[in-house]
Design a protein around this motif. Structure first.
Motif, PDB file in Angstrom:
ATOM      1  N   PRO A   1     -46.235 -26.448  -7.573  1.00 48.30           N
ATOM      2  CA  PRO A   1     -46.904 -26.933  -8.620  1.00 48.30           C
ATOM      3  C   PRO A   1     -47.935 -28.042  -8.049  1.00 48.30           C
ATOM      4  CG  PRO A   1     -44.842 -27.882  -8.489  1.00 48.30           C
ATOM      5  CD  PRO A   1     -44.935 -27.086  -7.356  1.00 48.30           C
ATOM      6  N   VAL A   2     -48.892 -27.939  -8.986  1.00 47.36           N
ATOM      7  CA  VAL A   2     -49.907 -29.101  -8.966  1.00 47.36           C
ATOM      8  C   VAL A   2     -49.213 -30.339  -9.392  1.00 47.36           C
ATOM      9  CG1 VAL A   2     -52.011 -30.097  -9.894  1.00 47.36           C
ATOM     10  CG2 VAL A   2     -51.778 -27.738  -9.249  1.00 47.36           C
ATOM     11  N   ASN A   3     -49.450 -31.587  -9.162  1.00 46.69           N
ATOM     12  CA  ASN A   3     -48.984 -33.036  -9.961  1.00 46.69           C
ATOM     13  C   ASN A   3     -50.361 -33.739 -10.056  1.00 46.69           C
ATOM     14  OD1 ASN A   3     -49.343 -35.264  -7.898  1.00 46.69           O
ATOM     15  ND2 ASN A   3     -48.629 -33.745  -6.425  1.00 46.69           N
ATOM     16  N   ILE A   4     -49.973 -34.627 -11.222  1.00 49.63           N
ATOM     17  CA  ILE A   4     -51.130 -35.511 -11.532  1.00 49.63           C
ATOM     18  C   ILE A   4     -50.372 -36.823 -11.635  1.00 49.63           C
ATOM     19  CG2 ILE A   4     -52.701 -36.186 -13.453  1.00 49.63           C
ATOM     20  CD1 ILE A   4     -53.661 -33.339 -12.345  1.00 49.63           C
ATOM     21  N   ALA A   5     -51.119 -37.851 -10.625  1.00 45.83           N
ATOM     22  CA  ALA A   5     -50.461 -39.072 -10.610  1.00 45.83           C
ATOM     23  C   ALA A   5     -50.736 -40.063 -11.781  1.00 45.83           C
ATOM     24  CB  ALA A   5     -50.872 -39.744  -9.196  1.00 45.83           C
ATOM     25  N   VAL A   6     -50.142 -40.698 -12.014  1.00 49.12           N
ATOM     26  CA  VAL A   6     -50.064 -41.860 -13.136  1.00 49.12           C
ATOM     27  C   VAL A   6     -50.071 -43.046 -12.329  1.00 49.12           C
ATOM     28  CG1 VAL A   6     -49.084 -40.644 -15.032  1.00 49.12           C
ATOM     29  CG2 VAL A   6     -47.667 -41.873 -13.553  1.00 49.12           C
ATOM     30  N   VAL A   7     -49.320 -43.369 -11.312  1.00 51.33           N
ATOM     31  CA  VAL A   7     -49.682 -44.459 -10.410  1.00 51.33           C
ATOM     32  C   VAL A   7     -50.120 -43.852  -9.121  1.00 51.33           C
ATOM     33  CG1 VAL A   7     -48.558 -46.494  -8.953  1.00 51.33           C
ATOM     34  CG2 VAL A   7     -47.643 -45.798 -11.343  1.00 51.33           C
ATOM     35  N   LYS A   8     -51.416 -44.120  -8.931  1.00 56.21           N
ATOM     36  CA  LYS A   8     -52.349 -43.403  -7.797  1.00 56.21           C
ATOM     37  C   LYS A   8     -51.950 -43.922  -6.255  1.00 56.21           C
ATOM     38  CE  LYS A   8     -55.059 -41.507 -10.834  1.00 56.21           C
ATOM     39  NZ  LYS A   8     -54.717 -40.048 -11.462  1.00 56.21           N
TER      40      LYS A   8
ATOM     41  N   MET B   1     -45.057 -49.944 -10.407  1.00 59.92           N
ATOM     42  CA  MET B   1     -44.303 -48.620 -10.204  1.00 59.92           C
ATOM     43  C   MET B   1     -42.959 -49.113 -11.159  1.00 59.92           C
ATOM     44  SD  MET B   1     -45.198 -46.220  -8.220  1.00 59.92           S
ATOM     45  CE  MET B   1     -43.591 -45.526  -7.365  1.00 59.92           C
ATOM     46  N   ARG B   2     -42.263 -50.285 -10.854  1.00 59.35           N
ATOM     47  CA  ARG B   2     -41.264 -50.674 -11.954  1.00 59.35           C
ATOM     48  C   ARG B   2     -41.525 -50.485 -13.263  1.00 59.35           C
ATOM     49  NH1 ARG B   2     -40.853 -54.607  -7.696  1.00 59.35           N
ATOM     50  NH2 ARG B   2     -42.214 -56.116  -8.772  1.00 59.35           N
ATOM     51  N   LYS B   3     -42.568 -50.928 -13.745  1.00 56.07           N
ATOM     52  CA  LYS B   3     -43.036 -50.613 -15.138  1.00 56.07           C
ATOM     53  C   LYS B   3     -43.247 -49.295 -15.493  1.00 56.07           C
ATOM     54  CE  LYS B   3     -45.324 -55.240 -15.871  1.00 56.07           C
ATOM     55  NZ  LYS B   3     -46.567 -55.779 -15.812  1.00 56.07           N
ATOM     56  N   MET B   4     -43.923 -48.687 -14.663  1.00 59.29           N
ATOM     57  CA  MET B   4     -44.129 -47.109 -15.040  1.00 59.29           C
ATOM     58  C   MET B   4     -42.760 -46.353 -14.969  1.00 59.29           C
ATOM     59  SD  MET B   4     -46.455 -44.936 -15.727  1.00 59.29           S
ATOM     60  CE  MET B   4     -48.033 -45.265 -15.039  1.00 59.29           C
ATOM     61  N   GLU B   5     -41.812 -46.639 -14.174  1.00 58.36           N
ATOM     62  CA  GLU B   5     -40.776 -45.884 -14.069  1.00 58.36           C
ATOM     63  C   GLU B   5     -39.850 -46.264 -15.312  1.00 58.36           C
ATOM     64  OE1 GLU B   5     -39.131 -46.221  -9.887  1.00 58.36           O
ATOM     65  OE2 GLU B   5     -37.310 -45.399 -10.654  1.00 58.36           O
TER      66      GLU B   5
ATOM     67  N   LYS C   1     -38.934 -43.207 -22.209  1.00 59.84           N
ATOM     68  CA  LYS C   1     -39.796 -42.431 -22.932  1.00 59.84           C
ATOM     69  C   LYS C   1     -40.609 -43.293 -24.131  1.00 59.84           C
ATOM     70  CE  LYS C   1     -36.369 -39.168 -23.740  1.00 59.84           C
ATOM     71  NZ  LYS C   1     -35.630 -38.173 -24.109  1.00 59.84           N
ATOM     72  N   ASN C   2     -41.379 -44.265 -23.649  1.00 60.88           N
ATOM     73  CA  ASN C   2     -42.131 -45.399 -24.159  1.00 60.88           C
ATOM     74  C   ASN C   2     -43.635 -44.848 -23.961  1.00 60.88           C
ATOM     75  OD1 ASN C   2     -43.767 -47.640 -25.047  1.00 60.88           O
ATOM     76  ND2 ASN C   2     -42.274 -48.763 -24.337  1.00 60.88           N
ATOM     77  N   PHE C   3     -44.056 -43.895 -24.933  1.00 59.44           N
ATOM     78  CA  PHE C   3     -45.576 -43.505 -24.564  1.00 59.44           C
ATOM     79  C   PHE C   3     -46.575 -44.345 -24.553  1.00 59.44           C
ATOM     80  CE2 PHE C   3     -49.360 -41.541 -25.531  1.00 59.44           C
ATOM     81  CZ  PHE C   3     -49.541 -40.618 -24.514  1.00 59.44           C
ATOM     82  N   ASP C   4     -46.502 -45.426 -25.783  1.00 64.79           N
ATOM     83  CA  ASP C   4     -47.445 -46.548 -25.686  1.00 64.79           C
ATOM     84  C   ASP C   4     -47.784 -47.198 -24.531  1.00 64.79           C
ATOM     85  OD1 ASP C   4     -49.310 -47.942 -27.537  1.00 64.79           O
ATOM     86  OD2 ASP C   4     -47.941 -49.753 -27.488  1.00 64.79           O
ATOM     87  N   GLU C   5     -46.753 -47.590 -23.833  1.00 62.59           N
ATOM     88  CA  GLU C   5     -46.673 -48.347 -22.730  1.00 62.59           C
ATOM     89  C   GLU C   5     -47.014 -47.544 -21.471  1.00 62.59           C
ATOM     90  OE1 GLU C   5     -45.946 -51.461 -21.856  1.00 62.59           O
ATOM     91  OE2 GLU C   5     -45.110 -51.569 -19.792  1.00 62.59           O
ATOM     92  N   PHE C   6     -46.344 -46.355 -21.685  1.00 57.52           N
ATOM     93  CA  PHE C   6     -46.817 -45.344 -20.428  1.00 57.52           C
ATOM     94  C   PHE C   6     -48.154 -44.901 -20.372  1.00 57.52           C
ATOM     95  CE2 PHE C   6     -47.675 -40.720 -19.863  1.00 57.52           C
ATOM     96  CZ  PHE C   6     -47.526 -40.522 -18.487  1.00 57.52           C
TER      97      PHE C   6
ATOM     98  N   MET D   1     -53.529 -45.463 -17.912  1.00 56.29           N
ATOM     99  CA  MET D   1     -55.174 -45.853 -17.896  1.00 56.29           C
ATOM    100  C   MET D   1     -55.429 -46.966 -17.056  1.00 56.29           C
ATOM    101  SD  MET D   1     -56.055 -44.981 -21.947  1.00 56.29           S
ATOM    102  CE  MET D   1     -54.579 -45.588 -22.836  1.00 56.29           C
ATOM    103  N   ARG D   2     -54.676 -48.054 -16.917  1.00 57.34           N
ATOM    104  CA  ARG D   2     -54.920 -49.183 -16.156  1.00 57.34           C
ATOM    105  C   ARG D   2     -54.852 -48.721 -14.895  1.00 57.34           C
ATOM    106  NH1 ARG D   2     -54.256 -54.509 -17.482  1.00 57.34           N
ATOM    107  NH2 ARG D   2     -53.783 -55.251 -19.641  1.00 57.34           N
ATOM    108  N   ASP D   3     -53.770 -48.183 -14.324  1.00 54.21           N
ATOM    109  CA  ASP D   3     -54.007 -47.869 -13.128  1.00 54.21           C
ATOM    110  C   ASP D   3     -55.092 -46.627 -12.616  1.00 54.21           C
ATOM    111  OD1 ASP D   3     -52.152 -48.001 -10.465  1.00 54.21           O
ATOM    112  OD2 ASP D   3     -52.536 -45.825 -10.554  1.00 54.21           O
TER     113      ASP D   3
END
Lengths: 378, 378
Positions: free
Chosen positions: A9-16, A223-227, A233-238, A243-245
């Motif tokens: 698979p492809v992966n899309i990073a949320v923390v780059k 990383m800690r916050k994202m994990e 499953k907190n979408f608002d925070e995720f 977006m910030r990262d």
């Protein structure tokens, strides 16, 4: 002759991931985190054959012969053969030449990171061929940094580690953890080749002071916050963290000298549309992230997919025909007029010419043997 | 009735001011540095009259009545009146109402920071009216941060200082120090209002971790290097520092949440043209800097003005008619074909519609009384 076929698979990073601390081993400056995407929609497929009869080894990408002696391909092949020899020194097939045939089921020209899927696939196929078990992310990483994360499914961290052995992938949650998560990739018409991510990273490491500060001072906490946001499953925070990262990655690119601009006016318009939707609903319904090119990748929950795709279609004056993928949401003409007015107030107009196509997909599992391959084993 | 008229210059920062540590006193997070531009080409002109007969105080900007009770205008008027009273408590004109009439000789809509010139002009005129001497930058700063640097001519640092008294302007070198320095402002057609710099700064301070790191870890060293490059008239170094600092400002804006994009595709094309020229000549011939909008401000030496303006005109398919200013360089059709080819290879085409006009100017002196005003004193 022995043959194995895998897809990966492809992966899309949320923390780059941006910047190497070791160019040869591909050790990153900072940890990163991504979702692995469903292979039904996007995958690399690699067949590896080895035979005593092959006069030479060869590599074919999307039907075109390429140089198998490139450093990164050789790093991977040599490392795997070494492990195979350690495990079974009398395995004669290790000395045979190999023929590698790899292709993607999505356009490589689209600027979607295909090397992650490609190297994860190659490593998985070779490991199967030579019957190697255990972590493969360390080897995939030496082919292409982000390939490290494509060897596992679901939500995957690549811990920066302290050396090659522990700079590897770790599954945070599998592909069933957050079942309503969807991914919408908007392939933007750019008409230009961007700076490669390898070239861009090297220049950032050399010239951007902010990169150093990001890697040291900001990413560990991110990383800690994202994990945590993913596990809860907190979408608002995720969404906000994602977006910030992404914005910070592109800030680093701009702080690089000479500066690198991967995003264009179309990318920024998509950013604007996303923030407009989120502002209007007073909560994050969708998050964007951008890699080393102008394409947007949106994370969103299935329940908001109709809202987001309908609004995007109206914003770009496009229809459902630009979508690829499974279970594509039906477009809905009832868009709130205030929200549409906000989007129409943007300083520039965009249209169908600015978009190539959109890919609608979800989180998926890691590399696997193809059914053909499984059949041939049975 | 007593009347004074002053003109005051615009300044263009090469080390950017972004972020306040004290919103009320307008104390900056970091020191900054700019060149003051020639008032022959761009200036604010302010007439201040006071009279026992005036029933109320009033403010007119470009012929339109505005609110004189706005916080920043009142900050300036009150501070100056207080100083005037301390100096001469029996000066009866201090109690009279004032009429302030200010206008710019350049379009305010062009997105060129007019508040710096405006507040420097107001403070200079009021100080003259009430016969106050000494540093005026502390007062101008409380009207608009960057106005602090417009009260002096030539190359001006605004030291962040430790309090209001020492967060003031300091002339590094006067307007004759680097006589062949020229400034070319390219006013880009944007068709939209950007986030104001005040609003943008506040959001950056609140949300960008990189801003904090820039102010603390990067700007002090940048100020030292920039001051040295200017004093040594080292254009190559000056240009690189200027471009890096501008890029970093916009990196911070992108790291702000939600992100701020002041530059657009036209701005980025100008960046590309500048880097193409510099790469081609293997030395920096021209530097860009961008403020809170898409307009480019180029610093260049007079000997390279023909090269740069000719290339820009060809890139945008514009002619000499878009230029304003004094001693505008003649356009030259002999542009190296390799360089032109590089520029034509850019992923998007731009044309005359993307540019409003260009202003060609140089470094100039600080605020001064107008000739009319001088005549009326004689």
């Amino acid at each position: 002759m022995k043959t194995v076929t895998f897809t990966a698979p492809v992966n899309i990073a949320v923390v780059k991931y941006w910047g190497k601390r070791d160019d040869k081993l591909i050790l990153p400056l900072n940890s990163s985190l991504s979702a692995t995407l469903d292979q039904d929609v996007m995958c690399a497929k690699t067949t590896v054959a080895c035979s005593k009869e092959f006069k030479e080894s060869s590599l074919w990408l999307n039907g075109k012969r390429e140089d198998i002696n490139s450093t990164r391909i050789q790093n991977v092949i040599k490392t795997i053969k070494k492990l195979a020899l350690e495990k079974n020194p009398s395995n004669e097939i290790i000395s045979w030449n190999v023929e590698i045939r790899s292709c993607n089921n999505f356009p490589t020209a689209a600027g979607l990171a295909s090397s992650a899927a490609g190297f994860a696939c190659l490593v998985s196929a070779l490991a199967n061929l030579y019957e190697i078990e255990g972590d493969l992310s360390e080897i995939a990483r030496q082919g292409s940094g982000s390939a490290c994360r494509s060897v596992l499914g679901g939500w995957v961290a690549w811990d920066k580690g302290t050396n090659s052995k522990d700079s590897i992938a770790r599954q945070i949650a599998d592909e069933n953890h957050w079942p309503d998560m969807r991914v919408l990739i908007i392939v933007v018409n750019a008409g230009h080749k961007s700076t490669t991510s390898t070239g861009g990273m090297a220049r950032s490491v050399e010239t951007s002071r902010l990169l150093e500060l990001r890697a040291k001072e900001i990413v560990p906490d991110m990383m800690r916050k994202m994990e945590k946001a993913i596990l809860q499953k907190n979408f608002d925070e995720f969404a906000e963290l994602t977006m910030r990262d992404s914005n910070q990655l592109h800030a680093i690119c701009l702080d690089t000298y000479p500066p690198i601009s991967y995003m264009n006016d179309t990318s920024r318009f998509i950013q604007y549309v996303v923030h407009s939707i989120n502002d209007f609903h007073q909560t994050n319904k969708v998050a964007y992230t951008f890699d080393a090119g102008p394409n947007a990748c949106l994370y969103l929950l299935e329940e908001n997919a109709q809202l987001v795709t309908s609004l995007l279609c109206k914003s770009f004056q496009i229809g459902a025909e630009v979508f690829r993928g499974n279970e594509i949401p039906k477009l809905n003409e009832n868009i709130d007029s205030l929200l549409m007015e906000k989007i129409n107030n943007y300083w520039r107009k965009f249209d169908a010419n600015d978009i190539q196509h959109c890919i609608y997909t979800k989180v998926g599992k890691g590399p696997s043997p193809t059914e053909d391959h499984i059949k041939s084993i049975k």
